[in-house]
Write a protein that holds these residues in place. Sequence first.
Motif, PDB file in Angstrom:
ATOM      1  N   CYS A 128      13.991 -14.946 -12.861  1.00  0.00           N
ATOM      2  CA  CYS A 128      14.663 -16.038 -12.793  1.00  0.00           C
ATOM      3  C   CYS A 128      15.062 -16.571 -11.508  1.00  0.00           C
ATOM      4  O   CYS A 128      15.030 -18.033 -11.359  1.00  0.00           O
ATOM      5  CB  CYS A 128      15.813 -16.522 -13.593  1.00  0.00           C
ATOM      6  N   GLY A 129      14.707 -15.108 -10.929  1.00  0.00           N
ATOM      7  CA  GLY A 129      15.791 -15.484  -9.335  1.00  0.00           C
ATOM      8  C   GLY A 129      14.614 -16.524  -8.622  1.00  0.00           C
ATOM      9  O   GLY A 129      14.843 -17.575  -7.820  1.00  0.00           O
ATOM     10  N   ILE A 130      13.018 -15.749  -8.561  1.00  0.00           N
ATOM     11  CA  ILE A 130      12.234 -16.541  -7.312  1.00  0.00           C
ATOM     12  C   ILE A 130      12.090 -17.623  -8.702  1.00  0.00           C
ATOM     13  O   ILE A 130      11.654 -18.661  -7.610  1.00  0.00           O
ATOM     14  CB  ILE A 130      10.995 -15.873  -8.605  1.00  0.00           C
ATOM     15  N   LEU A 145      15.010 -19.843  -9.831  1.00  0.00           N
ATOM     16  CA  LEU A 145      15.381 -20.171  -9.036  1.00  0.00           C
ATOM     17  C   LEU A 145      15.027 -21.292  -7.692  1.00  0.00           C
ATOM     18  O   LEU A 145      15.479 -22.226  -6.773  1.00  0.00           O
ATOM     19  CB  LEU A 145      16.443 -19.748  -8.868  1.00  0.00           C
ATOM     20  N   PHE A 146      14.812 -20.192  -6.773  1.00  0.00           N
ATOM     21  CA  PHE A 146      14.153 -20.319  -4.995  1.00  0.00           C
ATOM     22  C   PHE A 146      12.777 -21.357  -4.771  1.00  0.00           C
ATOM     23  O   PHE A 146      13.536 -22.123  -4.432  1.00  0.00           O
ATOM     24  CB  PHE A 146      13.886 -18.393  -4.233  1.00  0.00           C
ATOM     25  N   LEU A 147      12.509 -21.241  -5.782  1.00  0.00           N
ATOM     26  CA  LEU A 147      11.126 -22.099  -5.659  1.00  0.00           C
ATOM     27  C   LEU A 147      11.707 -23.615  -6.390  1.00  0.00           C
ATOM     28  O   LEU A 147      10.882 -24.557  -5.584  1.00  0.00           O
ATOM     29  CB  LEU A 147      10.594 -21.805  -6.477  1.00  0.00           C
ATOM     30  N   ILE A 148      12.545 -23.868  -7.204  1.00  0.00           N
ATOM     31  CA  ILE A 148      12.829 -25.238  -7.834  1.00  0.00           C
ATOM     32  C   ILE A 148      13.877 -25.402  -6.730  1.00  0.00           C
ATOM     33  O   ILE A 148      13.929 -26.907  -6.102  1.00  0.00           O
ATOM     34  CB  ILE A 148      13.712 -24.746  -9.070  1.00  0.00           C
ATOM     35  N   ILE A 149      14.768 -25.011  -6.378  1.00  0.00           N
ATOM     36  CA  ILE A 149      15.786 -25.688  -4.631  1.00  0.00           C
ATOM     37  C   ILE A 149      14.964 -25.506  -3.459  1.00  0.00           C
ATOM     38  O   ILE A 149      14.414 -26.887  -2.660  1.00  0.00           O
ATOM     39  CB  ILE A 149      17.180 -24.530  -4.570  1.00  0.00           C
ATOM     40  N   GLY A 203      18.003 -21.759  -0.679  1.00  0.00           N
ATOM     41  CA  GLY A 203      17.334 -21.097  -2.122  1.00  0.00           C
ATOM     42  C   GLY A 203      16.858 -20.061  -2.296  1.00  0.00           C
ATOM     43  O   GLY A 203      17.622 -19.786  -3.183  1.00  0.00           O
ATOM     44  N   LEU A 204      16.928 -19.404  -0.696  1.00  0.00           N
ATOM     45  CA  LEU A 204      16.452 -18.111  -1.330  1.00  0.00           C
ATOM     46  C   LEU A 204      17.874 -17.531  -0.906  1.00  0.00           C
ATOM     47  O   LEU A 204      17.757 -16.768  -1.892  1.00  0.00           O
ATOM     48  CB  LEU A 204      16.422 -17.515   0.252  1.00  0.00           C
ATOM     49  N   LEU A 205      19.328 -18.135  -0.673  1.00  0.00           N
ATOM     50  CA  LEU A 205      20.816 -17.646  -0.509  1.00  0.00           C
ATOM     51  C   LEU A 205      20.602 -17.909  -2.102  1.00  0.00           C
ATOM     52  O   LEU A 205      21.820 -16.591  -2.267  1.00  0.00           O
ATOM     53  CB  LEU A 205      21.343 -18.200  -0.374  1.00  0.00           C
ATOM     54  N   MET A 206      20.715 -19.255  -2.441  1.00  0.00           N
ATOM     55  CA  MET A 206      21.225 -19.303  -3.970  1.00  0.00           C
ATOM     56  C   MET A 206      20.518 -17.909  -5.088  1.00  0.00           C
ATOM     57  O   MET A 206      21.156 -17.929  -5.544  1.00  0.00           O
ATOM     58  CB  MET A 206      21.368 -20.333  -4.268  1.00  0.00           C
ATOM     59  N   ALA A 207      19.548 -17.969  -4.307  1.00  0.00           N
ATOM     60  CA  ALA A 207      18.527 -17.546  -5.828  1.00  0.00           C
ATOM     61  C   ALA A 207      18.935 -15.600  -5.349  1.00  0.00           C
ATOM     62  O   ALA A 207      19.421 -15.130  -6.420  1.00  0.00           O
ATOM     63  CB  ALA A 207      16.835 -16.941  -5.350  1.00  0.00           C
ATOM     64  N   SER A 228      22.221 -14.412  -4.472  1.00  0.00           N
ATOM     65  CA  SER A 228      23.695 -14.619  -4.628  1.00  0.00           C
ATOM     66  C   SER A 228      23.548 -14.680  -6.054  1.00  0.00           C
ATOM     67  O   SER A 228      24.421 -13.626  -6.397  1.00  0.00           O
ATOM     68  CB  SER A 228      24.763 -15.233  -3.820  1.00  0.00           C
ATOM     69  N   VAL A 229      23.095 -15.768  -7.420  1.00  0.00           N
ATOM     70  CA  VAL A 229      23.663 -15.872  -8.440  1.00  0.00           C
ATOM     71  C   VAL A 229      22.491 -14.696  -8.968  1.00  0.00           C
ATOM     72  O   VAL A 229      23.544 -14.050 -10.188  1.00  0.00           O
ATOM     73  CB  VAL A 229      22.531 -17.275  -7.976  1.00  0.00           C
ATOM     74  N   SER A 230      21.574 -13.821  -8.770  1.00  0.00           N
ATOM     75  CA  SER A 230      21.042 -12.996  -9.309  1.00  0.00           C
ATOM     76  C   SER A 230      20.949 -11.674  -9.283  1.00  0.00           C
ATOM     77  O   SER A 230      21.519 -10.651 -10.091  1.00  0.00           O
ATOM     78  CB  SER A 230      19.190 -13.032  -8.684  1.00  0.00           C
ATOM     79  N   THR A 231      22.035 -11.404  -7.924  1.00  0.00           N
ATOM     80  CA  THR A 231      23.147 -10.318  -7.895  1.00  0.00           C
ATOM     81  C   THR A 231      24.328 -10.292  -8.576  1.00  0.00           C
ATOM     82  O   THR A 231      24.432  -8.924  -9.005  1.00  0.00           O
ATOM     83  CB  THR A 231      23.085 -10.369  -6.038  1.00  0.00           C
TER      84      THR A 231
END
Length: 360
Positions: free
Chosen positions: A40-42, A44-48, A113-117, A119-122
């Motif tokens: 899901c984090g990956i 999320l990263f890609l969509i941003i 996107g990397l930061l969001m993925a 932080s949210v995934s963690t």
Amino acid sequence: MLIYLLYVSMPVLAWFAFTLFFGKPISSSEKMKKRYITFCGIVLFLIIALRHYSVGSGDGEWYYMNWKYLSDVSFKQYLNIYGSIDIENGYLFSIWLISHVFKDPQFVFVFYGLLMAISVSTFVYKNCEDPVLAFVMFNCLGLWGFMVQGIRQGIAMCICLFAIEACKQKKLIRFIFIVILAMLFHASAVVFFAVYPLSKVKMDIKGYLITIVVAVIASMSMDTIFSVINTVIDDTYEIGDIDSSSGGLVSVAIYVIVLVATLVFYSKDSDEDNNIQMFFYITLWGFIMFLMRYFANSIAQRAAYYYMFGQLVLLPSIIKNKLGREGALAGMLAVGLCVGIAVYKASYSVLVPYYFFWQA
């Protein structure tokens, strides 16, 4: 609209695919949970990272062009414009520095996107009982939609998620340092300082009385509070500049449902509820901030987003730990309602159509 709908329903589609492929539920082991959250984090990263700058209300284009502009600015020129651009200097300097290594302005979305993925995934991994419902709530109830567009505040919100771990570990100095770091990217992160004292309040009569007293004092001191906040963020927000529309009622209903359910099913004798107390008060104060859009200033809604992550903890925990055999049905109902809300929002959302950078 297809891209938008596929993304907001992605956690459910991923759950179905994982269950079909591995032949066991995500909750069967920590390894399965990690795999699911990582996937899901990956996504999320890609969509941003792959979005087109035109997606949303227009802020994306400004950040895109700002990166492009700063990538050609020398250090001497940067010193001359320092302070002349009305954005936080922490963000400005970071973009100036990174843009000299990665020239393509699309990288503003890649790094965000990397930061969001991460932080949210963690956050989901360390705090949320049901990662499927947590990601569905994140995607569908407004957090993701806001963070797609409000990039500087989104960065600050991501940084503040790490401050929550410092708060849980009672590391006050680390907590303060992280929040100050977030403020360098968006000064509104100052509202997150309240999380540390909130973590000390218990869900008992004394805690509820303290909450009521503080809320009353705060409501009587709005002019002072706004004056202090305006000084910190260097702005001029005034009491009475409110949203005259009746919007936000669905968000109010969600807050009420989550908070009431937590109060009804909370049990102080259960170990897992130690964490629930902090997130209950985080969510409660987020709700109070959200309500301020109706009687104080509509900008309060933006401050409430910092606290909205508490919902992602409370509802999955209540459903999984307190509802017994009815929990599975309640979980499916909650997921269905969240996706339904996102589908309804698609009819007027500025994120629809959702373009990738190669589509325009």
